[in-house]
Each structure stands twice: as structure tokens, then as C-alpha cells.
Design a protein around this motif. Structure first.
Motif, mmCIF file in Angstrom:
data_model
loop_
_atom_site.group_PDB
_atom_site.id
_atom_site.type_symbol
_atom_site.label_atom_id
_atom_site.label_comp_id
_atom_site.label_asym_id
_atom_site.label_seq_id
_atom_site.Cartn_x
_atom_site.Cartn_y
_atom_site.Cartn_z
ATOM 1 N N GLN A 1 0.849 -1.187 0.000
ATOM 2 C CA GLN A 1 0.000 0.000 0.000
ATOM 3 C C GLN A 1 0.887 1.241 0.000
ATOM 4 O O GLN A 1 1.817 1.352 0.795
ATOM 5 C CB GLN A 1 -0.902 -0.004 1.235
ATOM 6 N N VAL A 2 0.580 2.163 -0.881
ATOM 7 C CA VAL A 2 1.352 3.392 -0.975
ATOM 8 C C VAL A 2 0.815 4.415 0.019
ATOM 9 O O VAL A 2 -0.394 4.628 0.115
ATOM 10 C CB VAL A 2 1.286 3.975 -2.400
ATOM 11 N N ARG A 3 1.726 5.035 0.743
ATOM 12 C CA ARG A 3 1.337 6.104 1.669
ATOM 13 C C ARG A 3 2.303 7.265 1.530
ATOM 14 O O ARG A 3 3.518 7.079 1.477
ATOM 15 C CB ARG A 3 1.338 5.622 3.110
ATOM 16 N N LEU A 4 1.741 8.459 1.478
ATOM 17 C CA LEU A 4 2.508 9.695 1.551
ATOM 18 C C LEU A 4 1.938 10.477 2.725
ATOM 19 O O LEU A 4 0.755 10.808 2.723
ATOM 20 C CB LEU A 4 2.373 10.511 0.259
ATOM 21 N N VAL A 5 2.767 10.751 3.709
ATOM 22 C CA VAL A 5 2.287 11.381 4.926
ATOM 23 C C VAL A 5 3.037 12.686 5.161
ATOM 24 O O VAL A 5 4.243 12.687 5.424
ATOM 25 C CB VAL A 5 2.449 10.451 6.138
ATOM 26 N N GLU A 6 2.288 13.789 5.068
ATOM 27 C CA GLU A 6 2.883 15.104 5.301
ATOM 28 C C GLU A 6 2.912 15.421 6.791
ATOM 29 O O GLU A 6 2.022 14.981 7.545
ATOM 30 C CB GLU A 6 2.088 16.207 4.571
ATOM 31 N N SER A 7 3.893 16.209 7.191
ATOM 32 C CA SER A 7 3.990 16.663 8.574
ATOM 33 C C SER A 7 4.715 18.006 8.605
ATOM 34 O O SER A 7 5.338 18.407 7.616
ATOM 35 C CB SER A 7 4.728 15.637 9.432
ATOM 36 N N GLY A 8 4.607 18.685 9.741
ATOM 37 C CA GLY A 8 5.348 19.925 9.942
ATOM 38 C C GLY A 8 4.575 21.199 9.661
ATOM 39 O O GLY A 8 5.127 22.286 9.774
ATOM 40 N N GLY A 9 3.315 21.082 9.318
ATOM 41 C CA GLY A 9 2.527 22.276 9.080
ATOM 42 C C GLY A 9 2.139 22.959 10.377
ATOM 43 O O GLY A 9 2.541 22.541 11.461
ATOM 44 N N GLY A 10 1.361 24.017 10.250
ATOM 45 C CA GLY A 10 0.891 24.711 11.432
ATOM 46 C C GLY A 10 0.754 26.196 11.196
ATOM 47 O O GLY A 10 0.652 26.651 10.061
ATOM 48 N N LEU A 11 0.747 26.934 12.295
ATOM 49 C CA LEU A 11 0.575 28.382 12.270
ATOM 50 C C LEU A 11 1.942 29.052 12.403
ATOM 51 O O LEU A 11 2.732 28.689 13.288
ATOM 52 C CB LEU A 11 -0.335 28.807 13.420
ATOM 53 N N VAL A 12 2.191 30.010 11.527
ATOM 54 C CA VAL A 12 3.462 30.734 11.573
ATOM 55 C C VAL A 12 3.187 32.209 11.320
ATOM 56 O O VAL A 12 2.242 32.561 10.601
ATOM 57 C CB VAL A 12 4.452 30.143 10.543
ATOM 58 N N LEU A 13 3.996 33.054 11.913
ATOM 59 C CA LEU A 13 3.843 34.494 11.735
ATOM 60 C C LEU A 13 4.343 34.925 10.368
ATOM 61 O O LEU A 13 5.270 34.307 9.806
ATOM 62 C CB LEU A 13 4.634 35.239 12.801
ATOM 63 N N PRO A 14 3.767 35.977 9.814
ATOM 64 C CA PRO A 14 4.317 36.527 8.561
ATOM 65 C C PRO A 14 5.799 36.826 8.706
ATOM 66 O O PRO A 14 6.237 37.369 9.727
ATOM 67 C CB PRO A 14 3.497 37.796 8.356
ATOM 68 N N GLY A 15 6.559 36.454 7.683
ATOM 69 C CA GLY A 15 8.005 36.622 7.745
ATOM 70 C C GLY A 15 8.733 35.437 8.338
ATOM 71 O O GLY A 15 9.968 35.370 8.282
ATOM 72 N N GLY A 16 7.987 34.515 8.889
ATOM 73 C CA GLY A 16 8.594 33.354 9.519
ATOM 74 C C GLY A 16 8.937 32.255 8.536
ATOM 75 O O GLY A 16 8.768 32.405 7.321
ATOM 76 N N SER A 17 9.428 31.158 9.093
ATOM 77 C CA SER A 17 9.846 30.018 8.294
ATOM 78 C C SER A 17 9.173 28.748 8.788
ATOM 79 O O SER A 17 8.770 28.654 9.957
ATOM 80 C CB SER A 17 11.370 29.840 8.376
ATOM 81 N N LEU A 18 9.087 27.791 7.880
ATOM 82 C CA LEU A 18 8.471 26.512 8.209
ATOM 83 C C LEU A 18 9.040 25.468 7.259
ATOM 84 O O LEU A 18 9.317 25.767 6.091
ATOM 85 C CB LEU A 18 6.952 26.602 8.036
ATOM 86 N N ARG A 19 9.220 24.262 7.772
ATOM 87 C CA ARG A 19 9.609 23.155 6.906
ATOM 88 C C ARG A 19 8.553 22.064 7.008
ATOM 89 O O ARG A 19 8.264 21.592 8.113
ATOM 90 C CB ARG A 19 10.971 22.587 7.272
#
Length: 115
Positions: A1-19
Motif C-alpha cells: 500500500q502506498v502512503r505519503l504522509v505530510e507533517s510539519g505544518g501549522g501556524l506561523v507568523l508573517p516573515g517566519g519560516s516553516l519546513r
């Protein structure tokens, strides 16, 4: 079974960074072109960035210079580093694995840029 699982999202302030990360299973990851797409409710899903098997990258104009896609074949994972985030980057982010006419999507992860 193929699975692609995203993680690391959320709320960030303008100008901020996220991976955000996308871990895959059930596919030979190193053979697949990997991509990140995003979608705002009511809009079409749009390309953010893709990375080929050989590691070449393509970015949407809207994120060029602010984002970096990378892959780690040993972990079957693709990453999207986003910097200088703007409120208009708010969307559900999806990863996609493509091999010819064969493709798979992750379930998506919310990224919200807001003060």
C-alpha cells in the motif's frame, strides 16, 4: 500500500519560516519525481515546487527565492523549506509522487500564515 504522509505544518507568523516533510512508503522513492502543491478552498491545486530523480528543481514564481525543495532518498522523504512566509502562502500543502503516468497524493497538511 502506498502512503505519503505530510507533517510539519501549522501556524506561523508573517516573515517566519516553516519546513514541511512528506514521508513515503510502498514505493521505490528514488525513482519518483516528488512535488509539493497547495490548495486554497475554492481554488485549483497549484504547483509549488518539484524535484526530479536527479535532483533538479522547479519552483512556482510565487515562491521562487523563498522556498527550497529537497529529498532524502535514504529516508524516502521530501522536504519543503519555506522562508519569508506571507499570508497568501496560507493553504493546504500536498505532496505528490510521480512516475510516468503513475502518481500518488498525500492527504495534505494545513499551513497558516497569520499574525
Amino acid at each position: 500500500q502506498v502512503r505519503l504522509v505530510e507533517s510539519g505544518g501549522g501556524l506561523v507568523l508573517p516573515g517566519g519560516s516553516l519546513r514541511v516533510s512528506c514521508a513515503s512508503s510502498g514505493i521505490t522513492f528514488s525513482r519518483y519525481t516528488m512535488g509539493w502543491y497547495r490548495q486554497i478552498p475554492g481554488n485549483q491545486r497549484e504547483l509549488v515546487a518539484i524535484i526530479s530523480v536527479a535532483g533538479s528543481t522547479t519552483y512556482a514564481d510565487s515562491v521562487k527565492g523563498r522556498s527550497a525543495i529537497s529529498r532524502e532518498n535514504a529516508k524516502s522523504t521530501v522536504y519543503l523549506q519555506m522562508n519569508s512566509l506571507k499570508p497568501e502562502d496560507t493553504a493546504v500543502y500536498f505532496c505528490k509522487a510521480s512516475l510516468g503516468s503513475l502518481y500518488y497524493w498525500g492527504q495534505g497538511i494545513q499551513v497558516t500564515v497569520s499574525s
